[in-house]
Design a protein around this motif. Structure first.
Motif, PDB file in Angstrom:
ATOM      1  N   ALA A 225       0.825  -1.214   0.000  1.00  0.00           N
ATOM      2  CA  ALA A 225       0.000   0.000   0.000  1.00  0.00           C
ATOM      3  C   ALA A 225       0.855   1.258   0.000  1.00  0.00           C
ATOM      4  CB  ALA A 225      -0.934  -0.009   1.211  1.00  0.00           C
ATOM      5  N   GLY A 226       1.833   1.328   0.893  1.00  0.00           N
ATOM      6  CA  GLY A 226       2.687   2.510   0.957  1.00  0.00           C
ATOM      7  C   GLY A 226       3.488   2.724  -0.313  1.00  0.00           C
ATOM      8  N   GLY A 227       3.906   1.628  -0.950  1.00  0.00           N
ATOM      9  CA  GLY A 227       4.645   1.754  -2.202  1.00  0.00           C
ATOM     10  C   GLY A 227       3.793   2.353  -3.301  1.00  0.00           C
ATOM     11  N   LEU A 228       2.503   1.985  -3.341  1.00  0.00           N
ATOM     12  CA  LEU A 228       1.615   2.591  -4.328  1.00  0.00           C
ATOM     13  C   LEU A 228       1.409   4.067  -4.033  1.00  0.00           C
ATOM     14  CD1 LEU A 228      -0.230   2.241  -6.795  1.00  0.00           C
ATOM     15  CD2 LEU A 228      -2.098   1.743  -5.207  1.00  0.00           C
ATOM     16  N   GLY A 234       4.580  10.374  -7.414  1.00  0.00           N
ATOM     17  CA  GLY A 234       5.636  10.732  -8.356  1.00  0.00           C
ATOM     18  C   GLY A 234       6.995  10.198  -8.003  1.00  0.00           C
ATOM     19  N   LEU A 235       7.099   9.397  -6.941  1.00  0.00           N
ATOM     20  CA  LEU A 235       8.378   8.828  -6.562  1.00  0.00           C
ATOM     21  C   LEU A 235       8.663   7.576  -7.388  1.00  0.00           C
ATOM     22  CD1 LEU A 235       7.653  10.675  -4.119  1.00  0.00           C
ATOM     23  CD2 LEU A 235       8.909   9.066  -2.686  1.00  0.00           C
ATOM     24  N   ARG A 236       9.916   7.266  -7.523  1.00  0.00           N
ATOM     25  CA  ARG A 236      10.311   5.986  -8.097  1.00  0.00           C
ATOM     26  C   ARG A 236      10.490   5.002  -6.950  1.00  0.00           C
ATOM     27  NH1 ARG A 236      15.582   4.539 -11.945  1.00  0.00           N
ATOM     28  NH2 ARG A 236      15.260   2.267 -11.898  1.00  0.00           N
ATOM     29  N   VAL A 237       9.851   3.861  -7.049  1.00  0.00           N
ATOM     30  CA  VAL A 237       9.924   2.835  -6.005  1.00  0.00           C
ATOM     31  C   VAL A 237      10.438   1.561  -6.664  1.00  0.00           C
ATOM     32  CG1 VAL A 237       8.662   1.557  -4.243  1.00  0.00           C
ATOM     33  CG2 VAL A 237       7.978   3.903  -4.799  1.00  0.00           C
ATOM     34  N   ASP A 238      11.669   1.180  -6.326  1.00  0.00           N
ATOM     35  CA  ASP A 238      12.314   0.036  -6.964  1.00  0.00           C
ATOM     36  C   ASP A 238      13.315  -0.594  -6.012  1.00  0.00           C
ATOM     37  OD1 ASP A 238      11.469  -0.615  -9.648  1.00  0.00           O
ATOM     38  OD2 ASP A 238      12.192   1.365 -10.274  1.00  0.00           O
ATOM     39  N   GLY A 239      13.928  -1.677  -6.477  1.00  0.00           N
ATOM     40  CA  GLY A 239      15.063  -2.269  -5.796  1.00  0.00           C
ATOM     41  C   GLY A 239      16.344  -1.804  -6.468  1.00  0.00           C
ATOM     42  N   LEU A 240      17.397  -2.613  -6.350  1.00  0.00           N
ATOM     43  CA  LEU A 240      18.666  -2.273  -6.971  1.00  0.00           C
ATOM     44  C   LEU A 240      18.712  -2.779  -8.404  1.00  0.00           C
ATOM     45  CD1 LEU A 240      21.405  -2.925  -4.259  1.00  0.00           C
ATOM     46  CD2 LEU A 240      20.515  -0.732  -5.034  1.00  0.00           C
ATOM     47  N   GLY A 246      11.424  -5.355  -3.032  1.00  0.00           N
ATOM     48  CA  GLY A 246      11.153  -6.607  -2.343  1.00  0.00           C
ATOM     49  C   GLY A 246      12.087  -6.827  -1.186  1.00  0.00           C
ATOM     50  N   PRO A 247      12.230  -8.053  -0.727  1.00  0.00           N
ATOM     51  CA  PRO A 247      13.024  -8.330   0.478  1.00  0.00           C
ATOM     52  C   PRO A 247      14.478  -7.874   0.378  1.00  0.00           C
ATOM     53  CG  PRO A 247      11.646 -10.214  -0.054  1.00  0.00           C
ATOM     54  CD  PRO A 247      11.530  -9.267  -1.207  1.00  0.00           C
ATOM     55  N   ASP A 248      15.064  -7.915  -0.830  1.00  0.00           N
ATOM     56  CA  ASP A 248      16.462  -7.501  -0.954  1.00  0.00           C
ATOM     57  C   ASP A 248      16.627  -6.011  -0.678  1.00  0.00           C
ATOM     58  OD1 ASP A 248      17.348 -10.033  -1.522  1.00  0.00           O
ATOM     59  OD2 ASP A 248      17.386  -9.744  -3.690  1.00  0.00           O
ATOM     60  N   ILE A 251      13.723   0.981  -2.373  1.00  0.00           N
ATOM     61  CA  ILE A 251      14.167   2.376  -2.407  1.00  0.00           C
ATOM     62  C   ILE A 251      13.020   3.203  -2.946  1.00  0.00           C
ATOM     63  CG2 ILE A 251      15.906   4.016  -3.216  1.00  0.00           C
ATOM     64  CD1 ILE A 251      17.630   1.583  -4.022  1.00  0.00           C
ATOM     65  N   ALA A 252      12.701   4.300  -2.274  1.00  0.00           N
ATOM     66  CA  ALA A 252      11.654   5.211  -2.736  1.00  0.00           C
ATOM     67  C   ALA A 252      12.196   6.631  -2.657  1.00  0.00           C
ATOM     68  CB  ALA A 252      10.392   5.074  -1.889  1.00  0.00           C
ATOM     69  N   ALA A 253      12.199   7.316  -3.792  1.00  0.00           N
ATOM     70  CA  ALA A 253      12.712   8.687  -3.827  1.00  0.00           C
ATOM     71  C   ALA A 253      12.232   9.369  -5.091  1.00  0.00           C
ATOM     72  CB  ALA A 253      14.237   8.694  -3.778  1.00  0.00           C
TER      73      ALA A 253
END
Length: 274
Positions: A225-228, A234-240, A246-248, A251-253
């Motif tokens: 929910a928070g990621g959506l 307008g933030l990018r929400v991803d991993g590396l 996910g668990p690894d 990052i949200a910025a």
């Protein structure tokens, strides 16, 4: 039910009603005194009777309203349903009390987080701070909101001036690794905040009250929910390296900060360790 999938806005309406009722139960049980405290993965990873009661209540309500849907909850896992998305294509992703340690101590940062996923994509979500009543909502493609105000994230473009939120796992070895990452990251940012509630951290980033956020070890119910909300702000929400959050690592910025923050975290092996 006619077998059709409701619009995301309708799923959000259901989610908000369920989250508000769940938050009321959590607060009432907190006022009556925390009970049934046990541990899960480690001696510092606590669960209370309220976590379990709130999840049972929310699942029961969802079952009454949408009996063909699946439900994934933190405390009880997959509730009975026809496969990972139920017979309807809809799955609800629930954290009944995100921030249980705060709840245990009476700190006013703990949330009910509930997202609706359709055919594997999160399309609606709500995060409600049960202690304060603050509530963040989002519908995919329709923006993110708190108290009727659309959210747009931080306008900061210099990582050196960015206030970054993070969190820590419960395993001592993982915490040691995360502390090492933080020790080497902090010279490159304005400062660090640690509130202990991943779902709220993501919403604070969406609101621009912090400039960015990262954390290793999150489960889907921690960030669905928070990621959506963050994405719709307008933030990018991803991993590396283009990986999904996910668990690894999550990052949200804002786009201007995501690259520099990502690159530091990659250099510091933030997704590594235990």
């Amino acid at each position: 039910m006619d077998g059709t999938t409701p619009a995301p806005e309708e799923l959000l309406k259901i989610a908000v009603e369920v989250a508000r009722e769940a938050a009321e139960t959590a607060c009432r049980m907190r006022a009556d005194g925390v009970s049934g405290v046990a541990t899960k993965s480690t001696v510092t990873d606590v669960v209370t009777a309220a976590d379990r009661a709130v999840e049972r209540q929310a699942v029961a309500t969802l079952r009454a309203v949408r009996p063909g849907d699946a439900v994934l909850g933190e405390e009880y896992g997959d509730a009975e349903g026809a496969g990972p998305a139920g017979g309807s294509g809809v799955r609800w992703i629930l954290d009944p009390i995100d921030g249980t340690v705060n709840y245990l101590y009476g700190l006013p940062h703990y949330a009910v987080s509930l997202a609706a996923e359709v055919d594997g994509e999160v399309v609606a979500g709500v995060v409600r701070n049960a202690a304060t009543g603050d509530e963040w909502t989002a519908v995919r493609g329709r923006g993110a909101y708190r108290a009727g105000q659309r959210l747009h994230g931080s306008v900061e473009t210099d990582l050196g001036q960015a206030l970054v939120a993070t969190g820590f796992g419960y395993d001592p070895a993982r915490r040691a690794h995360q502390a090492g990452v933080l020790h080497r990251l902090i010279p490159y940012v304005r400062d660090i905040r640690r509130f202990g509630v991943a779902s709220i951290d993501l919403c604070l980033a969406a609101e621009g009250l912090v400039d960015g956020y990262y954390e290793k070890g999150l489960n889907l119910w921690d960030h669905a929910a928070g990621g959506l909300v963050a994405t719709e702000a307008g933030l990018r929400v991803d991993g590396l390296a283009g990986a999904a959050p996910g668990p690894d690592l999550v990052i949200a910025a804002p786009p201007a900060l995501f690259g520099p923050l990502h690159d530091h975290l990659a250099r510091l092996d933030a997704a590594g360790g235990p």
